[in-house]
Scaffold this active site. Structure first.
Site, short mmCIF file in Angstrom:
data_model
loop_
_atom_site.label_atom_id
_atom_site.label_comp_id
_atom_site.label_asym_id
_atom_site.label_seq_id
_atom_site.Cartn_x
_atom_site.Cartn_y
_atom_site.Cartn_z
N GLY A 279 10.19 -4.11 6.21
CA GLY A 279 8.66 -3.66 6.07
C GLY A 279 8.62 -2.20 6.87
O GLY A 279 9.81 -1.64 7.03
N GLU B 8 -12.01 -2.16 1.30
CA GLU B 8 -11.22 -1.44 0.05
C GLU B 8 -11.12 -2.15 -1.21
O GLU B 8 -11.41 -1.69 -2.10
CB GLU B 8 -9.71 -1.18 0.56
N ASP C 175 3.90 -5.96 13.01
CA ASP C 175 2.71 -6.84 13.07
C ASP C 175 2.93 -8.01 13.83
O ASP C 175 2.24 -8.54 14.48
CB ASP C 175 2.20 -7.23 11.72
#
Lengths: 449, 449
Positions: B15, B172, B309
């Site tokens: 990521g 969103e 994260d």
């Protein structure tokens, strides 16, 4: 037949044939219902580019509702025809039954394994978006498995790709895999040299691209050989196993060890062929295609038309029209015109296909073009191929991005859609009890084709 | 620790965190192995655009091998870490065990259903490409089912979308679905008016976008309301059924009938959090994230770093750093720099995150931007949002096409990736014995998350 402005036309299938028929009826005084089991039209001639990671499915698909939304007399139904009652003039869909005054069947063809349905999972074909993503997964997973493999024999098996069938799809697939192995991916791995990849194209006839002119076949064969593809003609596949293909070559039987087997060898009629046969008694050819009249209707049912790949139209040459997009488009246009003529009580001469030429691409900068009066290969052919395809892509959905993507790929030699996705993508190259690598079969056999 | 040029760095996860660490080590005298279970890096901030049919998965993904191929000291392994031996300095992968001198864990987070794992299939979350395609399928299938439905109550249920969670993803998603229903799809159906769609956003806190400044939350809320989204704050979901969400609003319990439920409410640590805890005894927070030291290592193991994260970094503010891409990127860069310093026997001050601002988009021409010293909304915010995202997209893979696609969509109000695909796409809206429509559960529960 009641030929009022309330005339109800039902079109089954949103491929090239059905979509062209629908669009041509878009302003006519008829109520059109287009039935498709998918919500998008697929530009099938470029599906091999999805399978080899050049473009995304959406780049070569257009939502049917979007294409047809300007035509207020056209309703799109996401459904599938399962039966037909030609006496009551009704089509039975999965979720409802709808009446028609005129029926246009354009449901195409699916893969044909010549009675060896067990080959389906071992050597998947290329007809749907899901097929293409499955091929893409297998192709890129093969390089990943080879990278991890330490046994040279097994590594070689992962780096061997066999494509069965030397028609346009097989030729284009072989060329695109060669481009991947010998160019795009060559710097991406550390343990393998992708340039050691072996790509084998097996064709049962005596040359690739059998429907084309002989000189063109020879040129295509040379272009493929230049790209590093091995071609075996007159090679009849007799057995397919998970890591092996056996074929007859003249008197000899040979086999090749390969982990990735791709099927581009044959088609058979979709289930509507059988349904039409059962309900109207219409005759079919060897692969189940429907024998149509000179006006594309079926005998005894002037209000039922069959067009596109599902139709066997034998009124023009000594062989049926080929299953390609231009034939389907012209047939769709013809049927729409005939329906409009009939509304006015007029007639139309029999359908005639105008052949503007054939195209196949063999790799970057190499293609073959057959315009009837002239055949040629090489860069100019490739250029014509690109623009012919983009012309038709843009017609539906202004897919300018595909053109830009190709231009980009052309200048950078990148290929951006190399994703391994789907349920089977998550690291499923495993070792079984015998120490053999395997990729579990997908659930594709549960899919309706 | 042996700090020769043979220093072996293993990075788990490709990521933002893992990839930035790898790239920053690309020219360093270390051998880097990047392990990921997928073969591509995913630009997760735009995943909601895949879910709502604006772009294709490949448009926001880049093959890891392609990104890292220029760095000859980096090997990419398609594999998954399943265990760790910090004493022997080895990571156990599914198909092999590899040694490390330095380990960087960047495996991120997955959905959190707060102990209600049975909600997973009823209200899917949005973390992977497959998640996004499943959401896309459900959203577009809902309009198709409504189009076919004749019972007005059931039609209404198909045209009701509930999004649980008012963070950036929820906001969103709600904005993008509103754009679809009220603009892009409005001419595409014949039996329904998509403008009758109801979009409900449920947020447990007292405002949407809780991490942002209050004024900005208010602006975002207004922008969503203008788009036609209903917002319920302080709404705590207590029950999810296949066509119904129950929630507590103050003292009252209310429910809404809806066929499409989307989850954007919570995250929990990926399995490496548990593995690290078991093997090193490191502490974790409430959702399983690993409590890291000021230099992002874990207590007692200066050669094991956790970034992105999965890391709970609490040395800067009174709350941990948020789980967003910029934090992961800066942490990846920091760890790479620290590794290089250590090779020379030098040190580095503790990690500090520089917050350049927050962005969220609410629909066409509407976004909120929080640059710390200034907050604003509207067209300029949207413009900044678009270019910030494209800047980072282009960095990896020159995804120029995404920019062109957006420009195209902007001028035409088209949205080209509205495909319903996958095994469940083939006409699976069916009627059960009680006459209820249903969409069969997907096999997603068989997927590893």
């Amino acid at each position: 037949m009641n030929q009022q402005s309330s005339d109800r036309v039902v079109i089954i299938g949103g491929g090239f044939g059905g979509l062209y028929a629908a669009k041509a009826l878009g302003k006519a005084p008829v109520q059109v219902t287009l039935v498709d089991k998918r919500n998008f039209h697929l530009f099938q001639p470029l599906l091999y580019q999805v399978a080899t990671g050049s473009v995304s499915p959406a780049d070569i698909s257009s939502p049917l509702r979007g294409i047809l939304s300007p035509y207020k007399n056209i309703t799109v139904l996401l459904d599938e025809a399962v039966d037909l009652d030609p006496q009551a003039q009704q089509v039975v869909l999965q979720s409802q039954t709808i009446p028609y005054d005129t029926l246009v069947v354009a449901t195409g063809v699916s893969h044909h394994y010549f009675g060896n349905e067990q080959w389906r999972n071992l050597a998947p074909g290329l007809k749907t978006v899901e097929d293409a993503l499955e091929m893409r997964r297998r192709i890129f997973m093969a390089f990943e498995a080879a990278e991890k493999e330490t046994d040279p024999e097994k590594q070689k098996a992962w780096l061997t790709f066999v494509i069965v069938g030397g028609g346009p799809t097989g030729v284009e697939l072989a060329g695109a895999i060669a481009e991947l192995a010998f160019s795009i991916l060559k710097h991406d791995f550390r343990n393998i040299d992708t340039r050691a990849t072996r790509i084998l194209l097996l064709e049962g006839m005596d040359r690739v691209l059998p429907p084309y002119a002989e000189e063109l076949s020879a040129n295509a064969q040379q272009a493929l050989a230049d790209l590093g593809v091995e071609i075996l003609t007159k090679a009849l596949v007799t057995k397919i196993e998970s890591d092996r293909v056996t074929y007859r070559l003249g008197d000899r039987t040979e086999e090749v060890t390969a982990k990735t087997l791709l099927w581009a060898a044959g088609v058979k009629a979709s289930s509507m062929g059988e349904i039409l046969h059962q309900s109207t008694g219409v005759e079919r050819d060897r692969v189940g295609r429907v024998m149509v009249e000179p006006d594309l209707s079926i005998p005894g049912y002037p209000n039922i038309f069959v067009i596109g790949d599902l139709a066997h139209f034998a009124h023009q040459d000594d062989k049926p029209l080929p299953g390609v997009a231009p034939v389907a488009m012209q047939e769709g246009d013809y049927v729409a015109k005939l329906i409009k003529k009939r509304l006015k009580g007029e007639t139309l001469p029999p359908f005639r296909y105008t052949d503007y030429g054939s195209l196949a691409v063999i790799g970057k900068h190499a293609a073959v073009v057959d315009l009837g009066f002239i055949q040629f290969t090489g860069f100019l052919a490739w250029f014509i191929w690109v623009f012919a395809h983009i012309y038709f892509l843009i017609e539906f959905d202004n897919k300018l991005v595909v053109m830009i993507q190709w231009a980009w790929k052309y200048f950078t030699r990148k290929s951006g859609a190399r994703l391994i996705t789907g349920e089977e993508s998550l690291l499923r190259v495993k070792v079984d009890e015998q120490g053999e690598y395997y990729t579990p079969e997908t659930n594709k056999n549960q899919l309706k084709v």
